[in-house]
Design an enzyme around this catalytic site. Structure first.
Site, PDB file in Angstrom:
ATOM      1  N   GLU A  65      34.661  37.567  39.386  1.00  0.00           N
ATOM      2  CA  GLU A  65      34.557  37.193  40.812  1.00  0.00           C
ATOM      3  C   GLU A  65      35.122  38.325  41.698  1.00  0.00           C
ATOM      4  O   GLU A  65      34.520  38.687  42.707  1.00  0.00           O
ATOM      5  CB  GLU A  65      35.341  35.899  40.998  1.00  0.00           C
ATOM      6  CG  GLU A  65      35.327  35.261  42.359  1.00  0.00           C
ATOM      7  CD  GLU A  65      36.162  33.964  42.332  1.00  0.00           C
ATOM      8  OE1 GLU A  65      35.725  32.980  41.725  1.00  0.00           O
ATOM      9  OE2 GLU A  65      37.262  33.947  42.917  1.00  0.00           O
TER      10      GLU A  65
ATOM     11  N   HIS B 245      36.408  34.731  34.344  1.00  0.00           N
ATOM     12  CA  HIS B 245      35.492  34.353  35.440  1.00  0.00           C
ATOM     13  C   HIS B 245      36.024  34.886  36.773  1.00  0.00           C
ATOM     14  O   HIS B 245      35.283  35.466  37.574  1.00  0.00           O
ATOM     15  CB  HIS B 245      35.348  32.830  35.474  1.00  0.00           C
ATOM     16  CG  HIS B 245      34.764  32.281  36.739  1.00  0.00           C
ATOM     17  ND1 HIS B 245      35.494  32.117  37.897  1.00  0.00           N
ATOM     18  CD2 HIS B 245      33.503  31.867  37.046  1.00  0.00           C
ATOM     19  CE1 HIS B 245      34.725  31.625  38.850  1.00  0.00           C
ATOM     20  NE2 HIS B 245      33.505  31.463  38.351  1.00  0.00           N
ATOM     21  N   ASN B 246      37.314  34.699  36.997  1.00  0.00           N
ATOM     22  CA  ASN B 246      37.878  35.147  38.272  1.00  0.00           C
ATOM     23  C   ASN B 246      37.940  36.664  38.362  1.00  0.00           C
ATOM     24  O   ASN B 246      37.768  37.228  39.437  1.00  0.00           O
ATOM     25  CB  ASN B 246      39.266  34.532  38.488  1.00  0.00           C
ATOM     26  CG  ASN B 246      39.158  33.119  39.022  1.00  0.00           C
ATOM     27  OD1 ASN B 246      38.239  32.390  38.651  1.00  0.00           O
ATOM     28  ND2 ASN B 246      40.067  32.723  39.886  1.00  0.00           N
TER      29      ASN B 246
ATOM     30  N   LYS C 276      38.381  30.993  32.338  1.00  0.00           N
ATOM     31  CA  LYS C 276      38.444  30.921  33.805  1.00  0.00           C
ATOM     32  C   LYS C 276      39.056  32.193  34.388  1.00  0.00           C
ATOM     33  O   LYS C 276      38.638  32.684  35.440  1.00  0.00           O
ATOM     34  CB  LYS C 276      39.251  29.685  34.231  1.00  0.00           C
ATOM     35  CG  LYS C 276      39.475  29.557  35.736  1.00  0.00           C
ATOM     36  CD  LYS C 276      38.174  29.359  36.459  1.00  0.00           C
ATOM     37  CE  LYS C 276      38.186  29.203  37.962  1.00  0.00           C
ATOM     38  NZ  LYS C 276      39.305  29.452  38.770  1.00  0.00           N
TER      39      LYS C 276
ATOM     40  N   SER D 126      36.214  25.609  38.224  1.00  0.00           N
ATOM     41  CA  SER D 126      35.665  26.463  39.276  1.00  0.00           C
ATOM     42  C   SER D 126      34.808  25.634  40.215  1.00  0.00           C
ATOM     43  O   SER D 126      34.201  24.646  39.810  1.00  0.00           O
ATOM     44  CB  SER D 126      34.819  27.582  38.662  1.00  0.00           C
ATOM     45  OG  SER D 126      34.312  28.417  39.679  1.00  0.00           O
TER      46      SER D 126
END
Ligand SMILES: O=C(O)[C@H](O)[C@@H](O)[C@H](O)[C@H](O)COP(=O)(O)O
Length: 292
Positions: A170, A166-167, A163, A111
């Site tokens: 986001e 995480h996205n 990840k 990231s």
């Protein structure tokens, strides 16, 4: 330490630069020969010493063919790292495919976007501890300078899974900020929306880097007049929602923010046409007649 880096686009090109700045030698390979250091995969491999570390920073559909090309060129103990936004379910398969040749595989969620060159890249790693230890100087050179920004998240796939989540987060955060912005813009009593966002950067509960980036966007275009309300997605949000369904975990905020992107790509809503048609059928409520 010297590593191979395949894929020198927006992310990979900057990563090569950050690695070099931090003392890691890099042999880069890209489909564009003008920015490559090696002619092809075999040439790249020949310029590295064992245990070789080769970092892939390529689109998801290129990862598999690249691993197939690299396998016969590599030796036991060498490590392939997939640092792109790949789907976590592919990682265990890649690890298994390479295992009979004694080649290790690590998946790394990366990231930081175009800011990573200066700020460092947050790294979420999946795979065996021994391979992580060998690649540690690479992670040290890429990660942010502070205490955080690196995690060995678990076994094969855990890095990309982290990840992906995480996205998903986001997506939800961006959607909430964006809706707040729209509401402020709609309120006649509010006269300076960019200043409100700027003021929120310190002291508030919701200060964040995404908020800083919103302020930056509003500095350039105070009412976002210059861009369309159209948002693409690269897949991570869909995978997050799919994983949540598989695990029966409720993620209504992330799901709604994913669907909001789909809505952004429609000129008109077929579903809302049907809602309007049904209201008209059962209640005689007025519909807006199509302009076409
Ligand atoms: O952490 C990051 O650096 C970003 O998340 C990065 O990975 C990228 O900008 C997204 O992949 C965009 O994803 P969407 O196209 O799905 O919004």
């Amino acid at each position: 330490m010297r590593i191979g880096l395949i894929g020198l686009g927006k992310m990979g090109g900057n990563m090569r630069e950050r690695l070099r700045r931090n003392g890691v030698e890099v042999v880069g390979l890209d489909h564009n020969p003008d920015i490559s250091d090696a002619r092809d995969e075999a040439d790249l491999v020949s310029q590295l010493e064992g245990p070789r570390v080769i970092w892939l920073m390529v689109p998801i559909d290129v990862v598999d063919p690249l691993i197939r090309t690299l396998k016969p060129l590599l030796s036991p103990g060498d490590i392939i790292i997939d640092g792109g936004n790949s789907k976590w379910t592919h990682d265990a398969k890649h690890a298994e495919y390479l295992a009979d040749a004694g080649i290790e595989f690590l998946d790394v969620g990366t990231s930081g976007g175009v800011w990573g060159l200066e700020n460092g890249y947050a790294l979420m790693v999946g795979g065996p501890e021994e391979a992580v230890a060998i690649a540690m100087p690479v992670f040290e050179a890429l990660k942010p300078e502070g205490e955080f920004g690196f995690v060995h998240a678990g076994s094969h796939g855990a890095g990309h899974f982290a990840k992906m989540v995480h996205n998903g987060v986001e997506y939800g955060l961006m959607q909430a900020y964006a809706e707040g912005w729209e509401l402020l813009e709609a309120a006649p009593i509010v006269t300076n929306v960019p200043a409100i966002f700027e003021s929120w950067r310190e002291g508030t509960v919701i200060r964040s880097w995404l908020l800083d980036l919103m302020v930056r966007a509003l500095e350039a275009d105070p009412h976002l007049d210059e861009i369309e309300g159209y948002a693409e997605d690269s897949g991570e949000g869909r995978w997050t929602v799919n994983a949540a369904v598989d695990l029966a975990v409720p993620v209504p905020t992330i799901a709604a923010s994913l669907f909001a992107r789909f809505v952004s790509r429609q000129e008109d809503s077929p579903a809302m046409k049907m809602v309007a048609a049904m209201r008209n059928q059962f209640g005689g409520h007025a519909v807006q007649v199509s302009k076409d």
